[in-house]
Structure formats: structure tokens, C-alpha cells
Write an enzyme that holds these catalytic residues in place. Structure first.
Site, PDB file in Angstrom:
ATOM      1  N   LYS A 100      28.192  10.086  -1.958  1.00  0.00           N
ATOM      2  CA  LYS A 100      27.080   9.125  -1.898  1.00  0.00           C
ATOM      3  C   LYS A 100      25.817   9.829  -1.397  1.00  0.00           C
ATOM      4  O   LYS A 100      25.896  10.929  -0.825  1.00  0.00           O
ATOM      5  CB  LYS A 100      27.455   7.977  -0.964  1.00  0.00           C
ATOM      6  CG  LYS A 100      27.738   8.408   0.469  1.00  0.00           C
ATOM      7  CD  LYS A 100      28.422   7.298   1.239  1.00  0.00           C
ATOM      8  CE  LYS A 100      28.640   7.690   2.690  1.00  0.00           C
ATOM      9  NZ  LYS A 100      29.616   6.812   3.359  1.00  0.00           N
ATOM     10  N   ARG A 144      31.718  -4.492   9.064  1.00  0.00           N
ATOM     11  CA  ARG A 144      30.778  -4.233   7.974  1.00  0.00           C
ATOM     12  C   ARG A 144      31.357  -4.930   6.740  1.00  0.00           C
ATOM     13  O   ARG A 144      31.776  -6.059   6.848  1.00  0.00           O
ATOM     14  CB  ARG A 144      30.626  -2.711   7.823  1.00  0.00           C
ATOM     15  CG  ARG A 144      29.341  -2.264   7.179  1.00  0.00           C
ATOM     16  CD  ARG A 144      29.104  -0.763   7.282  1.00  0.00           C
ATOM     17  NE  ARG A 144      30.070   0.034   6.535  1.00  0.00           N
ATOM     18  CZ  ARG A 144      30.032   1.369   6.445  1.00  0.00           C
ATOM     19  NH1 ARG A 144      29.066   2.044   7.052  1.00  0.00           N
ATOM     20  NH2 ARG A 144      30.933   2.039   5.765  1.00  0.00           N
ATOM     21  N   HIS A 172      38.053   0.735   6.799  1.00  0.00           N
ATOM     22  CA  HIS A 172      37.215   1.828   7.309  1.00  0.00           C
ATOM     23  C   HIS A 172      37.195   1.768   8.826  1.00  0.00           C
ATOM     24  O   HIS A 172      37.082   0.687   9.402  1.00  0.00           O
ATOM     25  CB  HIS A 172      35.799   1.671   6.738  1.00  0.00           C
ATOM     26  CG  HIS A 172      34.900   2.844   6.973  1.00  0.00           C
ATOM     27  ND1 HIS A 172      35.250   4.139   6.646  1.00  0.00           N
ATOM     28  CD2 HIS A 172      33.645   2.927   7.489  1.00  0.00           C
ATOM     29  CE1 HIS A 172      34.248   4.954   6.951  1.00  0.00           C
ATOM     30  NE2 HIS A 172      33.273   4.245   7.468  1.00  0.00           N
ATOM     31  N   ARG A 224      39.260   9.504   2.189  1.00  0.00           N
ATOM     32  CA  ARG A 224      37.869   9.497   1.724  1.00  0.00           C
ATOM     33  C   ARG A 224      37.141  10.593   2.502  1.00  0.00           C
ATOM     34  O   ARG A 224      36.754  10.414   3.649  1.00  0.00           O
ATOM     35  CB  ARG A 224      37.224   8.123   1.955  1.00  0.00           C
ATOM     36  CG  ARG A 224      37.887   6.991   1.167  1.00  0.00           C
ATOM     37  CD  ARG A 224      37.126   5.691   1.296  1.00  0.00           C
ATOM     38  NE  ARG A 224      36.933   5.280   2.677  1.00  0.00           N
ATOM     39  CZ  ARG A 224      37.806   4.583   3.396  1.00  0.00           C
ATOM     40  NH1 ARG A 224      38.948   4.188   2.856  1.00  0.00           N
ATOM     41  NH2 ARG A 224      37.543   4.264   4.649  1.00  0.00           N
ATOM     42  N   TYR A 264      -2.221  20.241  14.806  1.00  0.00           N
ATOM     43  CA  TYR A 264      -2.799  18.951  15.196  1.00  0.00           C
ATOM     44  C   TYR A 264      -2.550  18.665  16.667  1.00  0.00           C
ATOM     45  O   TYR A 264      -1.458  18.910  17.184  1.00  0.00           O
ATOM     46  CB  TYR A 264      -2.168  17.821  14.376  1.00  0.00           C
ATOM     47  CG  TYR A 264      -2.528  17.859  12.914  1.00  0.00           C
ATOM     48  CD1 TYR A 264      -3.852  17.709  12.501  1.00  0.00           C
ATOM     49  CD2 TYR A 264      -1.543  18.035  11.946  1.00  0.00           C
ATOM     50  CE1 TYR A 264      -4.182  17.733  11.145  1.00  0.00           C
ATOM     51  CE2 TYR A 264      -1.867  18.056  10.593  1.00  0.00           C
ATOM     52  CZ  TYR A 264      -3.185  17.909  10.207  1.00  0.00           C
ATOM     53  OH  TYR A 264      -3.504  17.933   8.879  1.00  0.00           O
ATOM     54  N   CYS A 289       3.514  19.782  10.613  1.00  0.00           N
ATOM     55  CA  CYS A 289       2.619  19.062   9.702  1.00  0.00           C
ATOM     56  C   CYS A 289       3.414  18.571   8.491  1.00  0.00           C
ATOM     57  O   CYS A 289       4.610  18.820   8.381  1.00  0.00           O
ATOM     58  CB  CYS A 289       1.486  19.965   9.230  1.00  0.00           C
ATOM     59  SG  CYS A 289       0.675  20.871  10.560  1.00  0.00           S
ATOM     60  N   ASP A 320       3.349  19.567   5.385  1.00  0.00           N
ATOM     61  CA  ASP A 320       3.803  20.607   4.448  1.00  0.00           C
ATOM     62  C   ASP A 320       4.038  21.956   5.103  1.00  0.00           C
ATOM     63  O   ASP A 320       4.444  22.901   4.427  1.00  0.00           O
ATOM     64  CB  ASP A 320       2.757  20.792   3.343  1.00  0.00           C
ATOM     65  CG  ASP A 320       2.215  19.464   2.879  1.00  0.00           C
ATOM     66  OD1 ASP A 320       3.022  18.673   2.374  1.00  0.00           O
ATOM     67  OD2 ASP A 320       1.007  19.199   3.069  1.00  0.00           O
TER      68      ASP A 320
HETATM   69  C1  LIG Z   1      30.659   7.405   3.870  1.00  0.00           C
HETATM   70  C2  LIG Z   1      32.002   6.823   3.893  1.00  0.00           C
HETATM   71  C3  LIG Z   1      33.130   7.639   4.065  1.00  0.00           C
HETATM   72  C4  LIG Z   1      33.033   9.123   4.394  1.00  0.00           C
HETATM   73  O1  LIG Z   1      32.957   9.270   5.784  1.00  0.00           O
HETATM   74  P1  LIG Z   1      32.815  10.711   6.463  1.00  0.00           P
HETATM   75  O2  LIG Z   1      32.747  10.422   7.912  1.00  0.00           O
HETATM   76  O3  LIG Z   1      31.544  11.290   5.939  1.00  0.00           O
HETATM   77  O4  LIG Z   1      33.993  11.497   6.052  1.00  0.00           O
HETATM   78  C5  LIG Z   1      34.368   7.051   3.977  1.00  0.00           C
HETATM   79  N1  LIG Z   1      34.491   5.722   3.745  1.00  0.00           N
HETATM   80  C6  LIG Z   1      33.445   4.903   3.585  1.00  0.00           C
HETATM   81  C7  LIG Z   1      33.658   3.463   3.343  1.00  0.00           C
HETATM   82  C8  LIG Z   1      32.154   5.419   3.673  1.00  0.00           C
HETATM   83  O5  LIG Z   1      31.106   4.610   3.529  1.00  0.00           O
END
Ligand SMILES: *Cc1c(COP(=O)(O)O)cnc(C)c1O
Length: 379
Positions: free
Chosen positions: A35, A133, A163, A215, A261, A307, A309
Site C-alpha cells: 500500500k 478500526r 489486525h 501480511r 531563512y 527550505c 528545495d
Molecule cells: C499496513 C497493514 C499491514 C502491514 O503492517 P506492517 O506493520 O507494515 O507489517 C498489515 N495489515 C493491515 C490490515 C494493514 O493495514
């Protein structure tokens, strides 16, 4: 490339991190999380390297990320974020699996019209076991969603997942409670779908669960999920990205001369200053004022305000214009890790490569090959 500022992405490092994770997790199915343009590394190149390393599927945050990837990878792709039910047929047509986040989402997709010839939509049910979430809460809702999916001809149940909120922390209390809640639900399901997945990088590194996919996100890029996990790694991680530029100008300041700056930095003696062609519009944000960079294998500080750039560094002596400067990565014996950059500004390593803007070209490295994202070979 006319400006000498670039990020290098070592695809061999990504491949190795995936291979090692796969061994560590007893051959588990690895879902490469790419992602946010592969955490800023480039989703397409990272996905291909991860698949070469043994990953078997790809995950992204939204349908907009999934569709362009579909044209270059054959592997299954899952959208982890919310997809509006009105785009369910778009996902199905592109062979992209999506997250079923609650019963009303499933009802909405199950009752939507499905044009003839559109393949069924593959779904992964998301269970909220304590992250607070996305996801359905409680066994009742999960069982109801499964029932609806199985009654619907255009839905195919491919996975179930949850998760973890604290898998990267020393205190495992919530992490264990989340696993227990998830396992309770799994036990009540008459049969599990092909894919069950709970672990992110931290959980997978610390305690891979049996018969589950992982994941794999941050540590596929070679970064620690947290300082705590970093101290207890089961295998060494190989950071994939480094950031470089070259001195654009070198000048001598006299005592009392100031820099940038706000004139926040004033030379207290005669000294050399280097101008770097990178600034906050590249993602090298102003909060990094005072942080180090590497030149000739030495650490030197960024002085004065960063800055849009450009920014300036204090040099220990005169250097030629064009001398390489590394903002993170290795030079000789010295190395600046992304974790150190993140700590300096009070954030996590995840955020730094995500901040690098489109203006910074990504140069990919594999063996002795080097190329730009558009596949133009440099060497
Ligand atoms: C981003 C994400 C992950 C990956 O997590 P990491 O800590 O980067 O390994 C796994 N599951 C879900 C739902 C996520 O949004």
C-alpha cells in the site's frame, strides 16, 4: 534525471527479507503489503521482488492502488481498506479481492445487481478484535456475514482476518486477548475459508501462528516495526531504501555569517558549508534541521532551516561540488538508519519513506543492474 537527488531501492534486500520471513514462519503464505506505493518504495517493483522471494499474494489499501497493479502481477490482490459497495463489480471485473467490513456492507454487495458475465467477488471478512478500526465485532455479526456471503452467488468467501494493535510492544496483554477473541470466533465457524491471516510484520517476526498467512509490510522493506521488536529480531533485516544527493555548491562562511531563512544558524568561526538540492518538498521535512547526513563516510549536521528545495550542511573541510551525500543509508563504516531519522522527529520509520515525494526518483537495484521506475536501464 537532471537533479542529483534520488532514492535507491535494493530489490535484492526485499527478496531476501521475504525469503527469510518465509523460512521463519515455516513456509507460511506471505502477503506482500505494498500500500501507499510500497511504503514509498514503489509498489510495482516491490511486488515483483516480493513474489520472486516467495510471497504468494499482494495487499494494498484501496481499489485505486489495486487496479494499476493488476496489469503487472498475476498473483491474488487484496484491498485491506474499505471499498464502497457501488464499486464491487469494478473489483470483481479486475479480479481483486476486497474486505467485507461489516454485515451491512455484505448485505449491500449481496443485493446489488451483478451484470451477466461479471465474475464473483472474492471477499475476506475483517474481524475487529480490539484494534477499533475496520471490521465486524463479535461472533454473531461474523456468523451472519458468513451466512450472507455463502447464500450469495456472486460472492466467494476467500479469507478471514483481524489486525493487532500492539503486536510491536513489549506488553503482550492486548495482543494475546485479540488472538483469543479471534480464535473463539474461528472455532464457531463450521469451516474456515482458504485463507486465515492475523499477523503484521511485528506479530509474524515474534510469533508466527500456524496455518496462517502473514501480511508482511514494514519488515519486508527491512525496517523494524518498533525499537522493541528490533532488539529481538529472529533474523537480520536488510533495509531496502537509501536516500542520496550531491553537493550543489560549497562555500566558506566567515564568523558572524548566517545560514537560511530566519538566520537560525550563525557561524562562530570561518567554516565550510555545503548546499544540498533536497528540501521539504522532497519529503525531507523542516523538523530534520540539526539532524546528520553522511559525506565521505562521516556524519555532519544539517544547519539552518530546511527550505522547500534545498538545505545546508556544515562541512569539516572543503569538498568538491558533486560529492555524494547520503541522507539515510550507508557510507563506508557509517550508516544512518530510518529508525534514527524517525526517532529524531518523534515518529515511526513507516512515515519517512512515505513522505518522500514524487519529485525524488526511485532507482532500482538488483544484482549489478540499476534502472529507473520507467524501466529505463541506467547501466
Ligand atoms: C499496513 C497493514 C499491514 C502491514 O503492517 P506492517 O506493520 O507494515 O507489517 C498489515 N495489515 C493491515 C490490515 C494493514 O493495514
Amino acid at each position: 534525471m537532471y537533479r542529483p537527488t534520488w532514492a535507491e531501492v535494493d530489490l535484492d534486500a526485499i527478496k531476501r527479507n521475504v525469503e527469510q520471513m518465509k523460512v521463519h514462519a515455516n513456509g507460511a503464505h506471505i502477503m506482500a503489503v505494498v500500500k501507499a506505493n510500497g511504503y514509498g518504495h514503489g509498489d510495482r517493483q516491490v511486488a515483483l521482488a516480493a513474489l520472486q522471494g516467495g510471497a504468494t499474494s499482494i495487499a494494498v489499501a484501496c481499489l485505486d492502488e489495486a487496479i494499476p497493479l493488476r496489469s503487472c502481477v498475476k498473483a491474488p490482490i487484496l484491498v485491506l481498506g474499505a471499498v464502497d459497495p457501488k464499486f464491487a463489480t469494478v473489483a470483481a471485473e479486475n479480479d481483486i479481492a476486497v474486505t467485507a467490513l461489516d454485515v451491512s456492507w455484505v448485505e449491500s454487495v449481496a443485493t446489488s445487481s451483478w451484470p451477466k458475465g461479471t465474475p464473483p467477488l472474492r471477499v475476506h471478512l475483517k474481524v475487529d478484535t480490539g484494534m477499533g478500526r475496520l471490521g465486524m465485532k463479535g461472533r454473531g455479526e461474523v456468523l451472519r456475514a458468513i451466512e450472507l456471503v455463502q447464500l450469495c452467488a456472486h460472492l466467494e468467501w476467500e479469507g478471514i482476518y483481524t489486525h493487532f494493535a500492539t503486536a510491536d510492544e513489549e506488553d503482550t496483554d492486548l495482543w494475546i486477548r485479540q488472538q483469543q477473541a479471534f480464535d473463539e470466533i474461528l472455532k464457531k465457524i463450521p469451516f474456515a475459508p482458504p485463507l486465515v491471516h492475523t499477523s503484521n510484520s511485528a506479530a509474524g517476526l515474534r510469533m508466527p501462528r500456524r496455518n496462517e498467512a502473514i501480511r508482511f509490510g514494514i519488515s519486508m522493506y527491512g525496517l523494524n516495526p518498533s525499537a522493541y521488536v528490533g532488539e529481538h529480531l529472529p533474523f537480520p533485516l536488510h533495509p531496502a531504501m537509501s536516500l542520496h544527493t550531491e553537493l550543489a555548491q560549497v562555500k566558506q562562511l566567515q564568523k558572524g555569517d548566517s545560514v537560511s531563512y530566519g538566520a537560525t544558524y550563525t557561524a562562530d568561526d570561518s567554516q565550510w558549508i555545503g548546499v544540498l538540492p533536497i528540501g521539504y518538498a522532497d519529503g525531507w521535512i523542516r523538523a530534520l534541521q540539526g539532524f546528520d547526513v553522511l559525506i565521505a563516510g562521516m556524519r555532519v549536521p544539517i544547519v539552518g532551516r530546511i527550505c522547500m528545495d534545498q538545505c545546508m550542511i556544515k562541512l569539516p573541510r572543503e569538498f568538491p561540488v558533486g560529492e555524494r551525500v547520503t541522507l539515510f543509508g550507508k557510507q563506508g563504516q557509517e550508516e544512518i538508519l530510518l529508525n534514527e531519522v524517525a526517532n529524531y522527529i518523534g515518529t515511526i520509520s513507516y512515515e519517512i519513506p512515505c513522505l518522500l515525494s514524487q519529485r525524488v526518483p526511485r532507482i532500482y537495484k538488483r544484482g549489478s543492474e540499476r534502472w529507473l521506475e520507467n524501466d529505463l536501464f541506467i547501466k
